[in-house]
Design a protein around this motif. Structure first.
Motif, short mmCIF file in Angstrom:
data_model
loop_
_atom_site.label_atom_id
_atom_site.label_comp_id
_atom_site.label_asym_id
_atom_site.label_seq_id
_atom_site.Cartn_x
_atom_site.Cartn_y
_atom_site.Cartn_z
N ARG A 280 -0.12 -9.59 0.93
CA ARG A 280 -1.16 -9.12 -0.17
C ARG A 280 -1.38 -8.10 -1.24
NH1 ARG A 280 -3.69 -10.03 3.70
NH2 ARG A 280 -3.71 -7.24 4.50
N ALA A 281 -0.34 -6.82 -0.53
CA ALA A 281 -0.11 -5.59 -1.50
C ALA A 281 0.83 -5.87 -2.74
CB ALA A 281 0.12 -4.62 -0.85
N TYR A 282 1.62 -6.49 -2.46
CA TYR A 282 2.15 -6.88 -3.90
C TYR A 282 0.73 -7.87 -4.60
CZ TYR A 282 5.82 -9.67 -6.80
OH TYR A 282 6.37 -10.31 -7.61
N ARG A 283 0.69 -8.63 -4.05
CA ARG A 283 -0.47 -9.59 -5.38
C ARG A 283 -1.57 -8.57 -5.69
NH1 ARG A 283 -1.61 -15.36 -2.40
NH2 ARG A 283 1.43 -16.17 -3.24
N ASP A 284 -1.60 -7.63 -5.52
CA ASP A 284 -2.75 -6.75 -5.56
C ASP A 284 -2.58 -5.70 -6.47
OD1 ASP A 284 -4.53 -8.17 -4.20
OD2 ASP A 284 -4.73 -6.64 -2.89
N ARG A 285 -1.32 -5.54 -6.63
CA ARG A 285 0.04 -4.00 -7.57
C ARG A 285 -0.13 -2.81 -7.01
NH1 ARG A 285 -0.83 -6.79 -13.97
NH2 ARG A 285 1.05 -8.65 -13.21
N GLU A 286 -1.18 -3.21 -5.58
CA GLU A 286 -0.97 -1.74 -4.81
C GLU A 286 0.53 -0.57 -5.28
OE1 GLU A 286 -1.61 -1.74 -1.03
OE2 GLU A 286 -2.86 -3.50 -0.94
N GLU A 287 0.07 0.98 -5.77
CA GLU A 287 0.52 0.87 -6.99
C GLU A 287 2.12 1.60 -5.59
OE1 GLU A 287 0.36 5.21 -9.39
OE2 GLU A 287 -1.65 4.50 -8.54
N TRP A 288 1.45 1.77 -4.64
CA TRP A 288 3.02 2.52 -3.11
C TRP A 288 4.06 1.46 -3.14
CZ3 TRP A 288 4.71 -0.13 0.84
CH2 TRP A 288 3.88 -0.96 1.44
N LEU A 289 3.44 0.12 -3.96
CA LEU A 289 5.13 -0.79 -3.90
C LEU A 289 5.10 -0.20 -5.59
CD1 LEU A 289 3.86 -3.98 -2.30
CD2 LEU A 289 5.49 -2.52 -1.50
N ASN A 290 4.98 0.50 -6.60
CA ASN A 290 6.03 0.06 -8.05
C ASN A 290 7.79 0.39 -7.32
OD1 ASN A 290 3.97 -0.54 -9.18
ND2 ASN A 290 3.03 1.36 -10.22
N GLY A 291 8.22 -0.42 -7.59
CA GLY A 291 9.60 -0.38 -7.86
C GLY A 291 9.69 -0.84 -6.22
N ARG A 292 9.64 -1.13 -5.24
CA ARG A 292 9.81 -1.09 -4.24
C ARG A 292 10.22 -2.35 -3.58
NH1 ARG A 292 6.58 2.40 -0.36
NH2 ARG A 292 8.74 1.98 1.34
N LEU A 293 9.51 -3.93 -4.59
CA LEU A 293 9.05 -5.17 -3.91
C LEU A 293 10.11 -5.96 -4.99
CD1 LEU A 293 8.53 -7.22 -1.21
CD2 LEU A 293 6.57 -6.89 -2.06
N ILE A 294 10.52 -7.49 -4.63
CA ILE A 294 10.80 -8.59 -5.28
C ILE A 294 10.49 -9.63 -4.59
CG2 ILE A 294 12.36 -9.60 -6.89
CD1 ILE A 294 14.31 -7.23 -7.50
N VAL A 295 9.15 -10.32 -5.32
CA VAL A 295 9.01 -11.06 -4.00
C VAL A 295 9.14 -13.31 -5.43
CG1 VAL A 295 7.23 -13.28 -3.42
CG2 VAL A 295 7.62 -10.51 -3.46
N THR A 296 10.24 -14.07 -4.97
CA THR A 296 10.01 -15.12 -4.84
C THR A 296 9.90 -16.23 -4.91
OG1 THR A 296 12.84 -14.72 -5.13
CG2 THR A 296 12.31 -14.19 -7.45
N PRO A 297 10.04 -16.87 -5.10
CA PRO A 297 9.05 -18.35 -5.08
C PRO A 297 10.30 -19.74 -4.49
CG PRO A 297 9.11 -18.71 -7.38
CD PRO A 297 9.53 -17.84 -6.73
N HIS A 298 11.31 -18.74 -3.49
CA HIS A 298 12.49 -19.16 -2.93
C HIS A 298 13.25 -20.49 -4.01
CE1 HIS A 298 13.96 -21.88 1.62
NE2 HIS A 298 15.23 -21.87 0.00
N ILE A 299 13.76 -19.30 -5.53
CA ILE A 299 14.71 -19.88 -5.71
C ILE A 299 16.10 -19.67 -6.38
CG2 ILE A 299 12.73 -21.32 -7.06
CD1 ILE A 299 14.46 -17.77 -8.48
N ALA A 300 16.38 -18.86 -5.25
CA ALA A 300 17.56 -18.04 -5.99
C ALA A 300 19.04 -19.17 -6.10
CB ALA A 300 17.70 -17.25 -4.59
N PHE A 301 19.04 -20.51 -5.96
CA PHE A 301 19.86 -21.59 -5.10
C PHE A 301 20.11 -21.79 -6.69
CE2 PHE A 301 16.36 -24.15 -4.93
CZ PHE A 301 16.29 -25.14 -5.65
#
Length: 336
Positions: A280-301
């Motif tokens: 939720r914080a990631y989607r809201d682009r909360e500033e404390w997460l700048n540079g701290r989180l990568i989320v991808t939709p189970h596509i590493a393969f």
């Protein structure tokens, strides 16, 4: 005798490759299921000697709809979506495809760590702000030289080993914990074995999760474990979401103990309400997460080549087990 293999998701435009590999004694049927096996008509279930699924769960109540079923093939590495106890009770063999996407997932895990540790995500996130203060070097706890870090690997199977080799190439020291791996396997590639999980955590500046989801690994990395990591550690998960307590991860990241995380997998996929606090914080682009989180939709393969491998290796495994009576990639019913 003709054997019937059912692929309910209609993943490929035809069955020519599968037919060539499995041979004339096999009839291959495709379905058009979008969400679950419950969409299949009973008449189709009643014909199937074998079932091939990629994304769909195979719970006990669906297994019961297949009176002739002899083989369930999960077209991927993880087999947690299949109710193996229900299958074992019927004498149904459960298989997986453990040797596809190895390079892709290993690369993705290391690339996530590099992107976070070298500030790629930090500068990407902050350049949306036109302020001159955002142009230039920004000190950040996630940014660090690779050669001063230990890349810790939880689960030293095919993907974990491939990740270890790639991390070494970038200059990391590499350590791992895997109680299932025979002694000596680590010496061949020059990495350090840890005797306990706590020992691994205490030295892992980057923790990369590569173990399967089992009853023993579900919730394995919780708040206690995350706090054992060194200050400003990075956590990477390209395995299965439920192995890592994402709510605990949010707490230790918000407090500043864990500097950053890369998540290709989540506890529920796709995410459903209530959405985890971190997402939720990631989607809201909360500033404390700048540079701290990568989320991808189970596509590493994902690469086109990996998709080709899934198809080919799935067909070969089904031929071996259903037609030839071999135990290729069969998961023992009593394994974790």
């Amino acid at each position: 005798m003709t054997l019937t293999v059912l692929e309910p998701e209609g993943l490929y435009p035809d069955t020519s490759l599968e037919q060539r590999i499995m041979g004339p004694s096999v009839r291959i049927l495709q379905g058009a299921c979008k969400a679950s096996l419950a969409e299949l008509p009973d008449a189709l279930c009643e014909q199937a000697d074998a079932l091939m699924t990629l994304r769909m769960a195979v719970p006990a109540e669906q297994i019961a709809r297949f009176p002739k079923l002899r083989v369930i093939l999960r077209m991927g590495v993880g087999y947690d979506r299949v109710d193996r106890a229900a299958a074992a009770a019927r004498g149904i063999k459960v298989c997986n495809v453990p040797d596809y996407g190895t390079q892709e997932v290993a690369e993705f895990a290391v690339l996530m760590a590099l992107a976070l540790r070298r500030g790629l995500t930090l500068y990407h996130d902050t350049q949306r702000d036109p302020s001159p203060a955002r142009w230039g070097v920004m000190p950040h706890p996630a940014v660090r030289r690779q050669e001063v870090q230990t890349f810790g690997i939880l689960g030293m199977g095919r993907i974990g080993t491939a990740a270890a080799l790639r991390a070494k190439a970038f200059g990391y020291r590499v350590a791992f914990f895997d109680p299932a791996l025979p002694n000596g396997a680590d010496r061949a590639i020059g990495v350090t074995r840890c005797r306990t999980l706590d020992e691994l955590l205490a030295k892992s500046d980057v923790l990369s999760i590569h173990c399967p989801l089992t009853r023993n690994t579900r919730g394995l990395i919780g708040e206690r474990e995350l706090r054992l990591l060194p200050q400003d550690a990075v956590v990477i998960n390209t395995a299965r979401g439920p192995i890592l307590d994402i709510e605990a991860l949010e707490r230790v990241m918000r407090e500043g103990h864990v500097a950053a995380a890369g998540l290709d997998v989540l506890p529920v996929e796709p995410p459903a309400e209530p959405v985890p606090a971190l997402l939720r914080a990631y989607r809201d682009r909360e500033e404390w997460l700048n540079g701290r989180l990568i989320v991808t939709p189970h596509i590493a393969f994902h690469t086109p080549q990996a998709w080709d491998d899934i198809r080919l290796k799935s067909a070969e495994t089904m031929r071996d087990v259903l037609v030839e009576g071999l135990n290729t990639n069969v998961i023992p019913p009593d394994s974790d």
